[in-house]
Design an enzyme around this catalytic site. Structure first.
Site, PDB file in Angstrom:
ATOM      1  N   LYS A   1       7.563   9.441   8.106  1.00  0.00           N
ATOM      2  CA  LYS A   1       8.049   8.052   8.148  1.00  0.00           C
ATOM      3  C   LYS A   1       9.333   7.888   7.321  1.00  0.00           C
ATOM      4  O   LYS A   1      10.312   7.300   7.784  1.00  0.00           O
ATOM      5  CB  LYS A   1       6.940   7.126   7.624  1.00  0.00           C
TER       6      LYS A   1
ATOM      7  N   THR B   1       3.317   1.695   4.468  1.00  0.00           N
ATOM      8  CA  THR B   1       4.372   2.659   4.134  1.00  0.00           C
ATOM      9  C   THR B   1       4.385   2.797   2.613  1.00  0.00           C
ATOM     10  O   THR B   1       4.692   1.829   1.907  1.00  0.00           O
ATOM     11  CB  THR B   1       5.756   2.148   4.602  1.00  0.00           C
TER      12      THR B   1
ATOM     13  N   LYS C   1      13.259  -0.640   0.744  1.00  0.00           N
ATOM     14  CA  LYS C   1      11.996  -0.026   0.299  1.00  0.00           C
ATOM     15  C   LYS C   1      11.890   1.410   0.817  1.00  0.00           C
ATOM     16  O   LYS C   1      11.605   2.340   0.065  1.00  0.00           O
ATOM     17  CB  LYS C   1      10.815  -0.868   0.814  1.00  0.00           C
TER      18      LYS C   1
HETATM   19  P1  NAD Z   1       2.861  -8.281   4.218  1.00  0.00           P
HETATM   20  O1  NAD Z   1       3.322  -8.513   2.833  1.00  0.00           O
HETATM   21  O2  NAD Z   1       3.076  -9.309   5.258  1.00  0.00           O
HETATM   22  O3  NAD Z   1       1.286  -7.922   4.220  1.00  0.00           O
HETATM   23  C1  NAD Z   1       0.632  -7.224   3.191  1.00  0.00           C
HETATM   24  C2  NAD Z   1      -0.638  -7.984   2.905  1.00  0.00           C
HETATM   25  O4  NAD Z   1      -1.445  -7.264   1.951  1.00  0.00           O
HETATM   26  C3  NAD Z   1      -0.399  -9.366   2.299  1.00  0.00           C
HETATM   27  O5  NAD Z   1      -0.940 -10.346   3.170  1.00  0.00           O
HETATM   28  C4  NAD Z   1      -1.128  -9.322   0.955  1.00  0.00           C
HETATM   29  O6  NAD Z   1      -1.750 -10.546   0.614  1.00  0.00           O
HETATM   30  C5  NAD Z   1      -2.153  -8.246   1.209  1.00  0.00           C
HETATM   31  N1  NAD Z   1      -2.694  -7.620  -0.009  1.00  0.00           N
HETATM   32  C6  NAD Z   1      -2.045  -7.147  -1.089  1.00  0.00           C
HETATM   33  N2  NAD Z   1      -2.912  -6.622  -1.976  1.00  0.00           N
HETATM   34  C7  NAD Z   1      -4.159  -6.790  -1.443  1.00  0.00           C
HETATM   35  C8  NAD Z   1      -5.466  -6.466  -1.871  1.00  0.00           C
HETATM   36  N3  NAD Z   1      -5.701  -5.874  -3.046  1.00  0.00           N
HETATM   37  N4  NAD Z   1      -6.497  -6.782  -1.068  1.00  0.00           N
HETATM   38  C9  NAD Z   1      -6.300  -7.397   0.139  1.00  0.00           C
HETATM   39  N5  NAD Z   1      -5.075  -7.727   0.599  1.00  0.00           N
HETATM   40  C10 NAD Z   1      -4.012  -7.426  -0.188  1.00  0.00           C
HETATM   41  O7  NAD Z   1       3.539  -6.888   4.674  1.00  0.00           O
HETATM   42  P2  NAD Z   1       3.657  -6.296   6.159  1.00  0.00           P
HETATM   43  O8  NAD Z   1       4.993  -6.641   6.723  1.00  0.00           O
HETATM   44  O9  NAD Z   1       2.410  -6.608   6.897  1.00  0.00           O
HETATM   45  O10 NAD Z   1       3.704  -4.736   5.823  1.00  0.00           O
HETATM   46  C11 NAD Z   1       2.549  -4.015   5.442  1.00  0.00           C
HETATM   47  C12 NAD Z   1       2.930  -2.553   5.292  1.00  0.00           C
HETATM   48  O11 NAD Z   1       3.478  -2.076   6.533  1.00  0.00           O
HETATM   49  C13 NAD Z   1       4.006  -2.321   4.226  1.00  0.00           C
HETATM   50  O12 NAD Z   1       3.705  -1.117   3.555  1.00  0.00           O
HETATM   51  C14 NAD Z   1       5.294  -2.197   5.048  1.00  0.00           C
HETATM   52  O13 NAD Z   1       6.274  -1.403   4.411  1.00  0.00           O
HETATM   53  C15 NAD Z   1       4.776  -1.527   6.301  1.00  0.00           C
HETATM   54  N6  NAD Z   1       5.591  -1.771   7.509  1.00  0.00           N
HETATM   55  C16 NAD Z   1       6.057  -3.023   7.787  1.00  0.00           C
HETATM   56  C17 NAD Z   1       6.821  -3.213   8.939  1.00  0.00           C
HETATM   57  C18 NAD Z   1       7.356  -4.581   9.284  1.00  0.00           C
HETATM   58  O14 NAD Z   1       8.226  -4.667  10.171  1.00  0.00           O
HETATM   59  N7  NAD Z   1       6.876  -5.651   8.663  1.00  0.00           N
HETATM   60  C19 NAD Z   1       7.098  -2.140   9.796  1.00  0.00           C
HETATM   61  C20 NAD Z   1       6.569  -0.890   9.507  1.00  0.00           C
HETATM   62  C21 NAD Z   1       5.816  -0.717   8.345  1.00  0.00           C
END
Ligand code: NAD
Length: 294
Positions: free
Chosen positions: A168, A93, A243
């Site tokens: 979204k 997102t 966010k």
């Molecule tokens: P998270 O922080 O658990 O996962 C993100 C991952 O990206 C981390 O493990 C981090 O180490 C990795 N990362 C960052 N920079 C990187 C790079 N350069 N190379 C490789 N890896 C890298 O977050 P999440 O909860 O998995 O969410 C991910 C996305 O999905 C976000 O944009 C969030 O807004 C969206 N989202 C989350 C949810 C939820 O319920 N968690 C629901 C819908 C959407």
């Protein structure tokens, strides 16, 4: 079956990658966090030593990263190195401007690209029932559909590049506002001597009905599966709602849209977060509205 590079194996990315493996795809995964790589390996993902290493044989690149700057940075690195015609799917997102920048980077190098953020949370990622909101050309969307399918309950093509992110943040702005409205109504009902069940029975079948009351009721009782029955454990954490509401406000400002309730909802959720509730489910804002949280 397809070889897929999956970058970002966090709370969402790891279960999504697991479902791609279960569907028979070869998934090369990379994350900056060792523990996430260990989980991925257990799920059958081929762990790569860098994002570029994950490109090995990949026809598709999926990113699931925290924010716009991470996506643009990973695209800047990978797009010039990927095989021509590789399909890039970003399911993070992020802000609409960064999404469009990522699409442009892909287009400049003759790649196909789709922005495909999701709703459904970690539970939906695990169950393979996420809703994907996709933006991109017909050609890119047609190629993305079968790749997304093992992770999806529903896939909607919203239009041109960036439209998935636009859908979204508009959807989540409705959600943030409606949860506050439902919380206020229950807090008012309590002071007027109404039982939670009575208000739920009326509003959930009348003109007040919405997802925030019917499916995710913020008081314990009427909807047994809602986080209110589980100490407001997420679910969908308030910090993520902040966010998304901030992204909606950023987008509204960039196009001159008037969103007073979206602005107010963003402000209330920022206060809720700032008072130590970022890890609480977003429906817990009802306690804040009653003046009853830390
Ligand atoms: P998270 O922080 O658990 O996962 C993100 C991952 O990206 C981390 O493990 C981090 O180490 C990795 N990362 C960052 N920079 C990187 C790079 N350069 N190379 C490789 N890896 C890298 O977050 P999440 O909860 O998995 O969410 C991910 C996305 O999905 C976000 O944009 C969030 O807004 C969206 N989202 C989350 C949810 C939820 O319920 N968690 C629901 C819908 C959407």
């Amino acid at each position: 079956m397809t070889t897929i590079a999956f970058i970002g194996l966090g709370n969402m990315g790891n279960p999504m990658a697991k479902n791609l493996v279960s569907a028979g795809h070869t998934v090369n995964g990379f994350d900056l966090v060792e523990a996430n790589l260990a989980t991925a390996m257990k799920n059958g993902v081929t762990v790569s030593s860098s994002a570029a290493d994950a490109l090995n044989g990949a026809e598709v690149v999926i990113t699931m990263l925290p924010a716009g700057q991470h996506v643009v940075s990973v695209y800047s690195e990978l797009v010039p190195k990927a095989a021509k015609g590789t399909l890039f799917i970003d399911s993070s997102t992020i802000d609409v401007d960064s999404a469009r920048k990522a699409h442009q980077l892909a287009k400049d190098h003759q790649m196909l690209s789709v922005d495909a953020p999701v709703s459904g949370g970690v539970g939906g990622a695990d169950a393979g029932t996420l809703t994907f909101m996709a933006g991109g050309t017909e050609q890119a969307f047609a190629k993305a559909g079968p790749v997304l399918e093992p992770m999806a309950g529903r896939i909607v093509h919203c239009g041109e590049p960036g439209s998935g992110q636009a859908a979204k943040i508009c959807n989540n702005m409705i959600l943030g506002i409606s949860m506050i409205a439902v919380g206020e109504a229950f807090a008012l009902g309590e002071k007027l001597g109404l039982s939670h069940q009575a208000l739920f029975d009326v509003a959930s079948t009348s003109s007040g009905q919405c997802w925030s009351i019917n499916t995710y009721c913020p008081v314990p009782g009427p909807v047994p599966t809602s986080p209110a029955n589980n100490g407001y454990k997420p679910g969908f954490a308030a910090a993520l709602m902040v966010k998304d509401l901030n992204l909606a406000q950023q987008a509204a400002q960039s196009v001159g849209a008037i969103t007073p309730l979206g602005a107010e909802a963003a402000q209330l959720y920022r206060l809720f977060d700032a008072t130590g509730n970022g890890g609480t489910d977003f429906s817990g804002i009802i306690n804040f509205l009653r003046g009853g949280t830390k």
